[in-house]
Design a protein around this motif. Structure first.
Motif, PDB file in Angstrom:
ATOM      1  N   TRP A 200       0.832  -1.206   0.000  1.00  0.00           N
ATOM      2  CA  TRP A 200       0.000   0.000   0.000  1.00  0.00           C
ATOM      3  C   TRP A 200       0.863   1.251   0.000  1.00  0.00           C
ATOM      4  O   TRP A 200       0.575   2.225  -0.696  1.00  0.00           O
ATOM      5  CB  TRP A 200      -0.924  -0.015   1.220  1.00  0.00           C
ATOM      6  CG  TRP A 200      -1.828   1.182   1.291  1.00  0.00           C
ATOM      7  CD1 TRP A 200      -2.717   1.595   0.341  1.00  0.00           C
ATOM      8  CD2 TRP A 200      -1.923   2.124   2.369  1.00  0.00           C
ATOM      9  NE1 TRP A 200      -3.364   2.738   0.764  1.00  0.00           N
ATOM     10  CE2 TRP A 200      -2.898   3.080   1.995  1.00  0.00           C
ATOM     11  CE3 TRP A 200      -1.287   2.240   3.604  1.00  0.00           C
ATOM     12  CZ2 TRP A 200      -3.250   4.142   2.829  1.00  0.00           C
ATOM     13  CZ3 TRP A 200      -1.634   3.297   4.431  1.00  0.00           C
ATOM     14  CH2 TRP A 200      -2.601   4.239   4.045  1.00  0.00           C
ATOM     15  N   TYR A 201       1.952   1.225   0.764  1.00  0.00           N
ATOM     16  CA  TYR A 201       2.830   2.390   0.830  1.00  0.00           C
ATOM     17  C   TYR A 201       3.391   2.759  -0.548  1.00  0.00           C
ATOM     18  O   TYR A 201       3.640   3.932  -0.826  1.00  0.00           O
ATOM     19  CB  TYR A 201       3.992   2.139   1.797  1.00  0.00           C
ATOM     20  CG  TYR A 201       3.591   2.002   3.238  1.00  0.00           C
ATOM     21  CD1 TYR A 201       2.489   2.694   3.752  1.00  0.00           C
ATOM     22  CD2 TYR A 201       4.307   1.171   4.099  1.00  0.00           C
ATOM     23  CE1 TYR A 201       2.121   2.559   5.082  1.00  0.00           C
ATOM     24  CE2 TYR A 201       3.941   1.041   5.433  1.00  0.00           C
ATOM     25  CZ  TYR A 201       2.854   1.725   5.915  1.00  0.00           C
ATOM     26  OH  TYR A 201       2.490   1.588   7.227  1.00  0.00           O
ATOM     27  N   GLY A 202       3.597   1.764  -1.397  1.00  0.00           N
ATOM     28  CA  GLY A 202       4.077   2.067  -2.737  1.00  0.00           C
ATOM     29  C   GLY A 202       3.154   3.028  -3.461  1.00  0.00           C
ATOM     30  O   GLY A 202       3.600   3.997  -4.081  1.00  0.00           O
ATOM     31  N   GLY A 203       1.846   2.778  -3.372  1.00  0.00           N
ATOM     32  CA  GLY A 203       0.880   3.668  -4.003  1.00  0.00           C
ATOM     33  C   GLY A 203       0.789   5.011  -3.315  1.00  0.00           C
ATOM     34  O   GLY A 203       0.680   6.055  -3.958  1.00  0.00           O
ATOM     35  N   VAL A 204       0.831   4.990  -1.978  1.00  0.00           N
ATOM     36  CA  VAL A 204       0.773   6.244  -1.216  1.00  0.00           C
ATOM     37  C   VAL A 204       1.946   7.141  -1.588  1.00  0.00           C
ATOM     38  O   VAL A 204       1.793   8.355  -1.782  1.00  0.00           O
ATOM     39  CB  VAL A 204       0.775   5.944   0.301  1.00  0.00           C
ATOM     40  CG1 VAL A 204       0.888   7.238   1.107  1.00  0.00           C
ATOM     41  CG2 VAL A 204      -0.488   5.183   0.704  1.00  0.00           C
ATOM     42  N   TYR A 205       3.120   6.545  -1.714  1.00  0.00           N
ATOM     43  CA  TYR A 205       4.315   7.323  -2.015  1.00  0.00           C
ATOM     44  C   TYR A 205       4.286   7.878  -3.439  1.00  0.00           C
ATOM     45  O   TYR A 205       4.629   9.039  -3.681  1.00  0.00           O
ATOM     46  CB  TYR A 205       5.554   6.461  -1.793  1.00  0.00           C
ATOM     47  CG  TYR A 205       6.876   7.186  -1.943  1.00  0.00           C
ATOM     48  CD1 TYR A 205       7.060   8.455  -1.401  1.00  0.00           C
ATOM     49  CD2 TYR A 205       7.941   6.600  -2.615  1.00  0.00           C
ATOM     50  CE1 TYR A 205       8.276   9.122  -1.526  1.00  0.00           C
ATOM     51  CE2 TYR A 205       9.155   7.251  -2.742  1.00  0.00           C
ATOM     52  CZ  TYR A 205       9.313   8.506  -2.200  1.00  0.00           C
ATOM     53  OH  TYR A 205      10.510   9.164  -2.323  1.00  0.00           O
ATOM     54  N   MET A 206       3.879   7.045  -4.403  1.00  0.00           N
ATOM     55  CA  MET A 206       3.787   7.544  -5.775  1.00  0.00           C
ATOM     56  C   MET A 206       2.801   8.705  -5.854  1.00  0.00           C
ATOM     57  O   MET A 206       3.073   9.738  -6.485  1.00  0.00           O
ATOM     58  CB  MET A 206       3.360   6.424  -6.735  1.00  0.00           C
ATOM     59  CG  MET A 206       4.359   5.308  -6.873  1.00  0.00           C
ATOM     60  SD  MET A 206       5.966   5.821  -7.532  1.00  0.00           S
ATOM     61  CE  MET A 206       7.047   4.831  -6.501  1.00  0.00           C
ATOM     62  N   ALA A 207       1.641   8.543  -5.226  1.00  0.00           N
ATOM     63  CA  ALA A 207       0.637   9.616  -5.243  1.00  0.00           C
ATOM     64  C   ALA A 207       1.181  10.881  -4.600  1.00  0.00           C
ATOM     65  O   ALA A 207       0.948  11.994  -5.079  1.00  0.00           O
ATOM     66  CB  ALA A 207      -0.632   9.153  -4.529  1.00  0.00           C
ATOM     67  N   ALA A 208       1.942  10.711  -3.503  1.00  0.00           N
ATOM     68  CA  ALA A 208       2.520  11.870  -2.822  1.00  0.00           C
ATOM     69  C   ALA A 208       3.517  12.598  -3.724  1.00  0.00           C
ATOM     70  O   ALA A 208       3.563  13.841  -3.752  1.00  0.00           O
ATOM     71  CB  ALA A 208       3.200  11.431  -1.529  1.00  0.00           C
ATOM     72  N   MET A 209       4.321  11.834  -4.476  1.00  0.00           N
ATOM     73  CA  MET A 209       5.282  12.490  -5.374  1.00  0.00           C
ATOM     74  C   MET A 209       4.554  13.248  -6.484  1.00  0.00           C
ATOM     75  O   MET A 209       4.963  14.356  -6.855  1.00  0.00           O
ATOM     76  CB  MET A 209       6.258  11.461  -5.937  1.00  0.00           C
ATOM     77  CG  MET A 209       7.298  11.008  -4.921  1.00  0.00           C
ATOM     78  SD  MET A 209       8.704  10.114  -5.648  1.00  0.00           S
ATOM     79  CE  MET A 209       7.948   8.529  -5.992  1.00  0.00           C
ATOM     80  N   TYR A 210       3.504  12.667  -7.027  1.00  0.00           N
ATOM     81  CA  TYR A 210       2.702  13.405  -8.009  1.00  0.00           C
ATOM     82  C   TYR A 210       2.176  14.699  -7.399  1.00  0.00           C
ATOM     83  O   TYR A 210       2.239  15.767  -8.021  1.00  0.00           O
ATOM     84  CB  TYR A 210       1.517  12.559  -8.472  1.00  0.00           C
ATOM     85  CG  TYR A 210       1.779  11.654  -9.642  1.00  0.00           C
ATOM     86  CD1 TYR A 210       1.717  12.134 -10.943  1.00  0.00           C
ATOM     87  CD2 TYR A 210       2.060  10.307  -9.457  1.00  0.00           C
ATOM     88  CE1 TYR A 210       1.927  11.294 -12.033  1.00  0.00           C
ATOM     89  CE2 TYR A 210       2.274   9.459 -10.532  1.00  0.00           C
ATOM     90  CZ  TYR A 210       2.208   9.963 -11.817  1.00  0.00           C
ATOM     91  OH  TYR A 210       2.433   9.133 -12.892  1.00  0.00           O
ATOM     92  N   SER A 211       1.653  14.604  -6.192  1.00  0.00           N
ATOM     93  CA  SER A 211       1.064  15.768  -5.539  1.00  0.00           C
ATOM     94  C   SER A 211       2.083  16.879  -5.347  1.00  0.00           C
ATOM     95  O   SER A 211       1.838  18.052  -5.651  1.00  0.00           O
ATOM     96  CB  SER A 211       0.461  15.352  -4.191  1.00  0.00           C
ATOM     97  OG  SER A 211      -0.180  16.428  -3.558  1.00  0.00           O
ATOM     98  N   VAL A 212       3.272  16.520  -4.842  1.00  0.00           N
ATOM     99  CA  VAL A 212       4.317  17.516  -4.609  1.00  0.00           C
ATOM    100  C   VAL A 212       4.848  18.072  -5.928  1.00  0.00           C
ATOM    101  O   VAL A 212       5.256  19.238  -6.011  1.00  0.00           O
ATOM    102  CB  VAL A 212       5.469  16.917  -3.766  1.00  0.00           C
ATOM    103  CG1 VAL A 212       6.591  17.938  -3.575  1.00  0.00           C
ATOM    104  CG2 VAL A 212       4.955  16.463  -2.400  1.00  0.00           C
TER     105      VAL A 212
END
Length: 521
Positions: A200-212
């Motif tokens: 799950w963290y893999g998706g959370v992290y990718m989404a966070a990088m897109y957001s930033v």
């Protein structure tokens, strides 16, 4: 602005040694933007979606052809003006990275931004496309009454730490420009359909990088700032922090960092297809490849795609993520024409299994982002958007396969069929996963089975022969008491036209198998 700077400092402190901190320039935080124009927002959203398709198409020819090995420099990776069109026409399944995202985008479009997890789960489970790994295990769970978040939990899904949500979470970051916590909330709703813990963290992290990437023009800043969303106690965080640290140690040698990742993080413990094999679809190591591409690419689109692809394994997904994140930072207008040119032939073509094209999702994605910004307090004044600052908060700690260490992979190779209706297996450990697949010569069928462990109450389940509804593994059970165990599986509706091939038994122990080196004189 203050909160963003504070969270950036904490991320750098967590990821770097004291020496590295002094060599890193926190003043780069001035590159964070707290305003966007509407045209910039649209350009970045287009860049994010287009970047995924470009990266996926570029990495397609090498997908899983280089497992446990980088793609050497002398191995050319083709790219021409027909690269995207060929896959759209001949192998559209390559774009599961994108059409999976669009399943969830479509639910938000039809039901609004508050669409519940169950809506996403049902849309995902009943879609026409084929699935694998955590996705297929989750689909089977949902079709058999196990709903999220249990459908993605490691006790119910042996693939819970696989890459699946990591390659499908792009939409969550693209919906939440500069609002990482908001992206995490979306990920909580959708990502637990199929994944748990490091998966799950893999998706959370990718989404966070897109957001930033909407509010920063510095790749290293995007990588370190987004990592603040992951609990520091998790292996996923530790793996990403290692990549950042090795990048600082070996800033001109991505291959050295790749080797360090392989040495420390390449042992898959969850995915039954990857344990004791060179195949690795674990979210951590594939996220590490995305980071290697982003960091060593240093904002150069060609270098980023080349490096993330040449890391190997799932070599279409890694450049898709890296290309999408960098495309968001740069904006569509700043992606080199060399990479964009093949898109012109496909931007109006619907993705397989969807009624959406790239041109459609450019518009829909922009609409969803504006709605999400408004819902979170953004000030939209004419053409200018003031992005609400969020101090990035870590998501809850989840640890899958705790105290479960693979110790044996054994080839069982038996058949459950009309003549042989029962299989008995013994092992010593605290858990197991048993691969197997159903087959039929009489059309689609559901094979009913019963499993008991150590003579306890039997559990019944179904193995469909239809590929889209299949059970990804024959059986699994974790958190057993350490010791000897007996598995007994029976066919309850034997039929001469159907059978189950029993494959490999993966055994787990609560004690790690340590290698001891002996000198022989």
């Amino acid at each position: 602005m203050k909160n963003l700077v504070i969270s950036l400092v904490f991320a750098i402190l967590a990821a770097c040694s004291p020496k590295q901190i002094s060599e890193t320039n926190p003043a780069n935080s001035t590159e964070f933007k707290i305003t966007l124009t509407k045209s910039e927002l649209q350009d970045k959203i287009k860049g994010g979606w287009a970047g995924q398709v470009i990266g996926c198409s570029f990495g397609g020819p090498t997908e899983f052809k280089f497992n446990g090995s980088m793609i050497n420099d002398y191995q050319s990776i083709p790219w021409n003006e027909n690269s995207c069109l060929w896959y759209y026409r001949n192998a559209p399944g390559l774009y599961d990275d994108v059409y999976m995202d669009l399943t969830f985008v479509d639910v938000f479009e039809k039901e609004g931004l508050d669409a519940p997890a169950t809506s996403h789960a049902y849309a995902f489970a009943h879609a026409e496309y084929s699935l694998w790994h955590a996705n297929q295990a989750a689909r089977y769970n949902i079709l058999n009454g196990i709903m999220p978040p249990e459908s993605g939990h490691w006790l119910n899904n042996p693939h819970s730490e696989d890459i699946d949500f990591q390659i499908e979470a792009d939409f969550a970051g693209l919906m939440a420009p500069g609002m990482v916590n908001t992206a995490s909330e979306i990920c909580d709703k959708v990502g637990h359909i199929m994944n748990y813990g490091d998966g799950w963290y893999g998706g959370v992290y990718m989404a966070a990088m897109y957001s930033v990437a909407f509010v920063s023009n510095n790749v290293e800043q995007i990588v370190t700032e987004a990592l603040n969303v992951i609990p520091v106690e998790s292996d996923f965080y530790k793996c990403m922090a290692d990549v950042i640290s090795w990048y600082h140690q070996y800033p001109n040698d991505w291959k050295r960092t790749w080797f360090e990742v392989e040495k420390k993080w390449s042992a898959d413990i969850g995915c039954p297809d990857g344990v004791f094999t060179d195949f690795n679809i674990d979210a951590k190591i594939n996220a590490a490849y995305v980071l290697i591409g982003l960091l060593y690419g240093d904002g150069d689109y060609s270098k980023t795609l080349e490096i993330s692809t040449r890391c190997g394994q799932d070599s279409d997904c890694n450049p898709a993520s890296a290309g999408g994140i960098l495309g968001t930072m740069l904006g569509y207008s700043n992606i080199p024409e060399y990479w964009k040119k093949p898109l012109s032939a496909v931007e109006d073509m619907d993705f397989k299994y969807t009624t959406m094209s790239l041109n459609d999702v450019y518009v829909i994605g922009n609409k969803h982002a504006l709605k999400m910004l408004e819902a979170n307090g953004a000030d939209i004044d004419g053409a200018t958007i003031s992005v609400p600052a969020q101090e990035i908060l870590p998501v809850p700690l989840e640890i899958g396969f705790k105290h479960h260490y693979p110790v044996v992979r054994k080839d069982i190779r038996q058949n459950l069929n009309f003549e042989n209706q029962e299989v008995k297996i013994e092992f010593t450990g605290c858990g197991f996963a048993l691969t197997g697949w159903a087959k039929s010569t009489i059309g689609d069928a559901d094979i009913k089975l019963e499993i008991s462990i150590d003579g306890a109450d039997a559990e019944q389940f179904v193995m469909p022969t239809l590929f889209s509804k299949r059970r990804h593994e024959l059986a699994w059970k974790y958190e057993l008491p350490e010791g000897k165990h007996k598995i007994n599986i029976k066919v309850l509706n034997p039929n001469p036209g159907v059978a189950i091939d029993v494959g490999d038994l993966i055994v787990y122990s609560s004690t790690k198998n340590e290698i001891t080196w002996h000198r022989h004189d």
